[in-house]
Design a protein around this motif. Structure first.
Motif, mmCIF file in Angstrom:
data_model
loop_
_atom_site.group_PDB
_atom_site.id
_atom_site.type_symbol
_atom_site.label_atom_id
_atom_site.label_comp_id
_atom_site.label_asym_id
_atom_site.label_seq_id
_atom_site.Cartn_x
_atom_site.Cartn_y
_atom_site.Cartn_z
ATOM 1 N N UNK A 1 0.302 -6.228 -3.899
ATOM 2 C CA UNK A 1 1.928 -5.742 -4.117
ATOM 3 C C UNK A 1 2.845 -6.108 -3.098
ATOM 4 N N UNK B 1 -0.352 3.274 3.999
ATOM 5 C CA UNK B 1 -1.080 2.101 3.218
ATOM 6 C C UNK B 1 -0.822 0.952 4.234
ATOM 7 N N UNK C 1 -7.453 -3.053 8.547
ATOM 8 C CA UNK C 1 -8.765 -3.659 7.577
ATOM 9 C C UNK C 1 -8.469 -5.293 7.806
ATOM 10 N N UNK D 1 0.671 11.121 -0.572
ATOM 11 C CA UNK D 1 -0.056 10.453 -1.464
ATOM 12 C C UNK D 1 -0.290 11.241 -2.865
ATOM 13 N N UNK E 1 -12.837 -7.970 2.841
ATOM 14 C CA UNK E 1 -12.137 -8.652 1.755
ATOM 15 C C UNK E 1 -11.594 -7.552 0.891
ATOM 16 N N UNK F 1 -11.707 -4.078 0.916
ATOM 17 C CA UNK F 1 -11.053 -2.936 1.220
ATOM 18 C C UNK F 1 -9.536 -3.266 1.458
ATOM 19 N N UNK F 2 -9.334 -4.368 1.635
ATOM 20 C CA UNK F 2 -7.910 -4.957 2.275
ATOM 21 C C UNK F 2 -6.628 -4.949 1.266
ATOM 22 N N UNK F 3 -5.434 -5.376 1.647
ATOM 23 C CA UNK F 3 -4.140 -5.025 0.997
ATOM 24 C C UNK F 3 -4.142 -5.670 -0.331
ATOM 25 N N UNK F 4 -5.238 -6.782 -0.840
ATOM 26 C CA UNK F 4 -5.134 -7.288 -1.933
ATOM 27 C C UNK F 4 -5.756 -6.743 -2.984
ATOM 28 N N UNK G 1 -6.771 -1.328 -1.228
ATOM 29 C CA UNK G 1 -5.288 -0.809 -0.757
ATOM 30 C C UNK G 1 -4.263 -1.306 -1.871
ATOM 31 N N UNK G 2 -4.255 -2.548 -1.959
ATOM 32 C CA UNK G 2 -3.366 -2.865 -2.931
ATOM 33 C C UNK G 2 -3.475 -2.325 -4.403
ATOM 34 N N UNK H 1 -4.264 0.810 -4.810
ATOM 35 C CA UNK H 1 -3.702 2.300 -4.426
ATOM 36 C C UNK H 1 -2.342 2.302 -4.531
ATOM 37 N N UNK H 2 -1.826 1.213 -3.748
ATOM 38 C CA UNK H 2 -0.320 0.948 -3.699
ATOM 39 C C UNK H 2 0.298 0.674 -5.029
ATOM 40 N N UNK I 1 0.475 4.032 -6.875
ATOM 41 C CA UNK I 1 1.751 4.580 -6.508
ATOM 42 C C UNK I 1 2.781 4.291 -7.004
ATOM 43 N N UNK I 2 3.074 2.979 -7.058
ATOM 44 C CA UNK I 2 4.267 2.479 -7.740
ATOM 45 C C UNK I 2 4.392 2.664 -9.079
ATOM 46 N N UNK J 1 -0.945 -4.584 -18.266
ATOM 47 C CA UNK J 1 -1.439 -5.644 -17.219
ATOM 48 C C UNK J 1 -1.492 -4.992 -15.925
ATOM 49 N N UNK J 2 -0.251 -4.127 -15.378
ATOM 50 C CA UNK J 2 -0.303 -3.540 -14.058
ATOM 51 C C UNK J 2 -1.532 -2.682 -14.000
ATOM 52 N N UNK K 1 -4.557 -4.459 -13.087
ATOM 53 C CA UNK K 1 -4.525 -4.807 -11.743
ATOM 54 C C UNK K 1 -5.209 -3.568 -10.922
#
Lengths: 294, 294
Positions: free
Chosen positions: A29, A112, A119, B89, B145, B147-150, B153-154, B156-157, B160-161, B171-172, B175
């Motif tokens: 994202x 985040x 991470x 959060x 890999x 647990x990361x931003x993609x 965490x991605x 979770x982000x 939130x969005x 589709x979202x 994801x």
């Protein structure tokens, strides 16, 4: 030796490394990755990655072998700053002269982005050194131990508890400085030594140098908080006094603080001198840092 | 096969492992370590570590070789819950029937306890498998890999969005489910397979099983949020509806959601069946989980 030129050249390599080894801002994202990049691009001193690269150079490595490790430690440092700045922690609006991440984005994104940079430090080490799993393992083991609940995070927790209590003892203050500040400086140097293949004795010397350098660095910061101003520092200063925070300067006074800085810097320089390779740069960097509080 | 007995025995091993492989509550700073233990001891389902141990058993490991990896993944999962519950959060006061960490302690302690559990996951893998650096490296690479931003965490982000936007697309939503929920289930199984020395094809099958199981698990949770009550679940339910959150159930309806759960569960069972060893337990676990939403 022209220390400024050398430092600038190390910092330039770190900047390139950050761009290469952190996901692009439009990675999905996008808001999360943009916030990660925003915080990394604030242009800090890059002290920890520069130390890491310098330690690797002592072992004869001046290529890009140590660059991913340098980026990893900067990601870890930046995560700790993002989380420290949050409203439930230090509640800082300004960092390096720019709005902090939770001000530029929002609290959830800052939380985040910090988690993701922490991470990513481990993911990057695991990926970039995948063809040398023993090295990857050694780097991760070192970084994870230092970043954990007994050291970096433990130091931050003790710092918060000291603020709440309002009267940290000298011993509690030393715990905070050793773990919140010195730990990552030690580990930066040790990680550089690991990439360069230093032996255990040499790694110990790097750790010793880092501890002394880190303690000096912390007290320099405390002295500057009293003697400098916000415009020069690019962050809110005078804050320790305003919040009645217990600092080394408050307990021991400015003169004793400056003596402590000199002692610690001497010890760091001695440890650097006992290492193989030309450590002139690291020695001069330590001296210059100390002179800021003189 | 008595699935309940088997699951209870796996969970008991995980509880013992958590006690062995997480710093004691009186480790300095005590408030931080007490908060870490408080969150871990809340007695969740231990689904991820149980899956990890079960995958390792498929490869013939029923000793404690996989236990540190199981503890690591539970530490990582628990960190994500602590941070998800924070006021910035999801702002949840209740988790597993007890006050959330920021309610029982405070926000700063919860933030740091989460950071510390995330970091401990990597430190533990690096320490516990130090005599097998290639395995330690493989486990850390997999976990970092995922647990990361993609991925975690991605997800979770994006969640939130989606909440902020109020109308996530199908589709979202996919994801979010693939990354926020399924990713760690996949990785739990894959890490068990890594400890057991599975080959690439077998690891792929574990990952496939985990993806289907994770998607089923998420939609079961969404269905139960509509059809169950707070006392039974031990957490606030009906929250999706109250907050007008976009869920699979809201988009596709209850009947289609139940069909989707059945399809995903069948696919997970098929992938488990194609693995070596006796996967009866894993297959039955998947079926039982699906039946909760039937």
């Amino acid at each position: 030796m022209d220390v400024t030129n050398k430092l600038n050249s190390l910092v330039a390599r770190v900047e390139t490394g950050l761009d290469q080894h952190v996901p692009a801002a439009d990675t999905r994202p996008a808001r999360l990755h943009a916030a990660m990049r925003y915080s990394l691009e604030a242009g800090g001193k890059r002290l920890r990655p520069a130390l890491l690269l310098s330690a690797a150079e002592l072992g004869g490595l001046d290529g890009d072998e140590a660059l991913p490790a340098a980026v990893a430690i900067e990601c870890l440092h930046t995560y700790s700053l993002i989380h420290d700045d949050l409203p439930c922690m230090d509640n800082d609006d300004l960092r390096r002269g720019r709005p902090t991440v939770h001000k530029a984005y929002d609290e959830a994104t800052a939380l985040l982005a910090g988690d993701a940079l922490l991470t990513h430090a481990f993911a990057l080490l695991a990926e970039a050194y995948a063809d040398r799993p023993a090295l990857a393992h050694g780097l991760i083991r070192e970084l994870a131990a230092t970043a954990g609940s007994r050291r970096l995070i433990g130091g931050q927790m003790a710092d918060l508890e000291g603020e709440a209590k309002g009267d940290a003892t000298p011993e509690e203050l030393e715990f905070i400085h050793l773990n919140k500040t010195a730990a990552m400086i030690e580990t930066a140097l040790v990680m550089g030594g690991l990439v360069a293949g230093f032996d255990v004795g040499q790694l110990d010397r790097l750790r010793t140098a880092g501890r002394h350098l880190g303690l000096a660095f912390q007290i320099v910061d405390d002295v500057l908080d009293v003697t400098s101003d916000t415009a020069t520092m690019g962050k809110t200063v005078g804050k320790d006094e305003a919040t009645e925070k217990t600092t080394y300067v408050r307990i021991h006074g400015l003169d004793a603080s400056r003596r402590f800085i000199t002692e610690q810097t001497d010890a760091a320089v001695a440890a650097f001198s006992a290492l193989p390779g030309d450590s002139t740069f690291l020695q001069t960097l330590a001296r210059n840092m100390a002179s800021r509080a003189a």
